[in-house]
Scaffold this motif. Structure first.
Motif, PDB file in Angstrom:
ATOM      1  N   UNK A  46       0.831  -1.197   0.000  1.00 19.60           N
ATOM      2  CA  UNK A  46       0.000   0.000   0.000  1.00 19.60           C
ATOM      3  C   UNK A  46       0.875   1.260   0.000  1.00 19.60           C
ATOM      4  N   UNK A  47       2.032   1.169   0.637  1.00 15.97           N
ATOM      5  CA  UNK A  47       2.938   2.318   0.628  1.00 15.97           C
ATOM      6  C   UNK A  47       3.433   2.607  -0.789  1.00 15.97           C
ATOM      7  N   UNK A  48       3.793   1.572  -1.491  1.00 16.92           N
ATOM      8  CA  UNK A  48       4.257   1.790  -2.866  1.00 16.92           C
ATOM      9  C   UNK A  48       3.116   2.285  -3.745  1.00 16.92           C
ATOM     10  N   UNK A  49       1.925   1.804  -3.437  1.00 21.43           N
ATOM     11  CA  UNK A  49       0.755   2.256  -4.182  1.00 21.43           C
ATOM     12  C   UNK A  49       0.572   3.764  -4.032  1.00 21.43           C
ATOM     13  N   UNK A  50       0.878   4.261  -2.862  1.00 24.73           N
ATOM     14  CA  UNK A  50       0.782   5.701  -2.631  1.00 24.73           C
ATOM     15  C   UNK A  50       1.684   6.460  -3.595  1.00 24.73           C
ATOM     16  N   UNK A  94      11.174   0.342  -1.212  1.00 21.18           N
ATOM     17  CA  UNK A  94      11.814  -0.392  -2.306  1.00 21.18           C
ATOM     18  C   UNK A  94      10.839  -0.816  -3.389  1.00 21.18           C
ATOM     19  N   UNK A  95       9.606  -0.386  -3.286  1.00 28.45           N
ATOM     20  CA  UNK A  95       8.631  -0.729  -4.306  1.00 28.45           C
ATOM     21  C   UNK A  95       8.989  -0.067  -5.629  1.00 28.45           C
ATOM     22  N   UNK A  96       8.451  -0.587  -6.723  1.00 31.94           N
ATOM     23  CA  UNK A  96       8.788  -0.060  -8.049  1.00 31.94           C
ATOM     24  C   UNK A  96       8.414   1.407  -8.212  1.00 31.94           C
ATOM     25  N   UNK A  97       7.320   1.821  -7.610  1.00 32.05           N
ATOM     26  CA  UNK A  97       6.899   3.215  -7.771  1.00 32.05           C
ATOM     27  C   UNK A  97       7.797   4.172  -7.000  1.00 32.05           C
ATOM     28  N   UNK A  98       8.193   3.769  -5.816  1.00 34.23           N
ATOM     29  CA  UNK A  98       9.115   4.611  -5.054  1.00 34.23           C
ATOM     30  C   UNK A  98      10.425   4.734  -5.809  1.00 34.23           C
ATOM     31  N   UNK A  99      10.929   3.608  -6.254  1.00 31.81           N
ATOM     32  CA  UNK A  99      12.220   3.621  -6.943  1.00 31.81           C
ATOM     33  C   UNK A  99      12.160   4.462  -8.210  1.00 31.81           C
ATOM     34  N   UNK A 100      11.046   4.402  -8.910  1.00 32.64           N
ATOM     35  CA  UNK A 100      10.924   5.202 -10.129  1.00 32.64           C
ATOM     36  C   UNK A 100      11.064   6.687  -9.812  1.00 32.64           C
ATOM     37  N   UNK A 101      10.465   7.117  -8.700  1.00 31.46           N
ATOM     38  CA  UNK A 101      10.565   8.524  -8.333  1.00 31.46           C
ATOM     39  C   UNK A 101      11.966   8.885  -7.854  1.00 31.46           C
ATOM     40  N   UNK A 102      12.598   7.977  -7.169  1.00 30.38           N
ATOM     41  CA  UNK A 102      13.968   8.225  -6.738  1.00 30.38           C
ATOM     42  C   UNK A 102      14.889   8.332  -7.952  1.00 30.38           C
ATOM     43  N   UNK A 103      14.691   7.424  -8.867  1.00 31.13           N
ATOM     44  CA  UNK A 103      15.456   7.465 -10.110  1.00 31.13           C
ATOM     45  C   UNK A 103      15.269   8.804 -10.820  1.00 31.13           C
ATOM     46  N   UNK A 104      14.030   9.238 -10.894  1.00 32.33           N
ATOM     47  CA  UNK A 104      13.719  10.497 -11.561  1.00 32.33           C
ATOM     48  C   UNK A 104      14.453  11.662 -10.896  1.00 32.33           C
TER      49      UNK A 104
END
Lengths: 197, 197
Positions: A46-50, A94-104
């Motif tokens: 749910x955190x990554x979903x956020x 470490x979810x995919x959505x968090x990582x995508x934003x960190x990458x960005x």
DNA sequence: ACCTGAACACCGTTCAAGT
DNA sequence: ACCTGAACACCGTTCAAGT
């Protein structure tokens, strides 16, 4: 699966229980344990979903500060929209959505000409600032009756010789969260810019 | 009362239960409810107790940046010393020890010549940065086996075309928390100083 | 003013058993 | 491959009752 989760979370973190979640999904509580190992997994999901809600702004190479500001604003807004997020922050993201934003965020800094260690530290500073800001704001706002604020002011005023500066300058009186947040971002970006090679 | 608390907390947050706490105090679990209204009160107390550990540096009017840096370092160190503190941060911080430190921070800024709104925003930025930094660090370090780090690195490397910047610059590889934190403080202080009237 | 026991309405999780 | 029921070892909190 996770989709059904947010629905539930719109009624508070403390009520997020495996049994209640199962009920919401129209199944037995123990069924969930086939899909998920533990409740912590649910929280991770749910955190990554956020973070999926935090939209990535268009990259504008001529305005890295603007791009980053937009990202941080969206990030903060998502957290404020879901006050329960504060309770979930004590876990590695470490979810995919968090990582995508960190990458960005790192990519924008890299494009702007930053290199380690300043690139890393800049991202670190910005991210932690957003997290801290959202956390304290939700802490002040979510506490049930929301009269926390008035109580705090009274308490502070009553002890005004103990906390003279806080009283003199009206520490608690102001609640212009947005303006404060924006100024903070400016400070950090100014400091970062000054460190640019 | 609170003194007995920290003892308990030295074995983790999740184990902080009214029943266990009572046992530690050699009394019945329900007895606690005479001294305290709810478990939340206990958490508020122990959180403020944590801030009592943050010692106030000597005020050096000729070096406001140094004074603030010392305060923030102590604050962060206290939180890292007690990783459970992250879990307690989702609540308004109104205990006497927290307020004393907030007062101190504002006073140093006022002495340095800051006035609202920048005084307020500066304190806001610094505090939230410390909170966020301590929170994310404990999140990474407290996760049981502490192999979270290795797992994260693998995971990131396996998906290296999805997260090119993070991989190219060794995002996860570094774990020089102290250096990153210090650079972040510098950014903010630089930005604040630039906004001084 | 302080402590106790019994009890209520919950939890997360396991596990044998079903389809 | 997916779902179920019963059960275990816990929770926070209330409340009448004791000293």
């Amino acid at each position: 699966m996770k989709t059904a989760l947010e629905l539930l979370d719109e009624e508070g973190v403390e009520r997020l229980t495996m049994r209640r979640l199962a009920e919401r999904l129209g199944t037995g509580s123990t069924t969930l344990y086939w899909h998920v190992d533990t409740k912590n997994d649910v929280l991770d999901l749910v955190l990554d979903q956020l973070f999926a809600e935090v939209e990535l702004p268009r990259k504008d190479p001529s305005d890295w500060r603007g791009t980053i500001t937009a990202l941080l604003d969206g990030w903060r807004a998502a957290m404020l929209r879901h006050p329960w997020s504060a309770a979930l922050l004590g876990r590695p993201m470490l979810g995919p959505n968090v990582l995508a934003r960190t990458e960005f965020l790192h990519a924008v800094l890299a494009d702007a000409g930053f290199t380690p260690p300043h690139m890393t530290s800049a991202a670190y500073a910005l991210a932690n600032y957003v997290i801290g800001a959202a956390l304290t704001q939700t802490a002040w706002q979510s506490r049930d009756g929301s009269d926390t604020y008035a109580t705090a002011n009274q308490h502070l005023h009553r002890q005004r010789d103990r906390y003279p500066v806080l009283n003199a300058r009206g520490y608690m009186v102001q609640d212009d969260w947005d303006a404060n947040f924006r100024r903070g971002v400016t400070y950090i970006l100014d400091g970062i810019a000054a460190a640019k090679p």
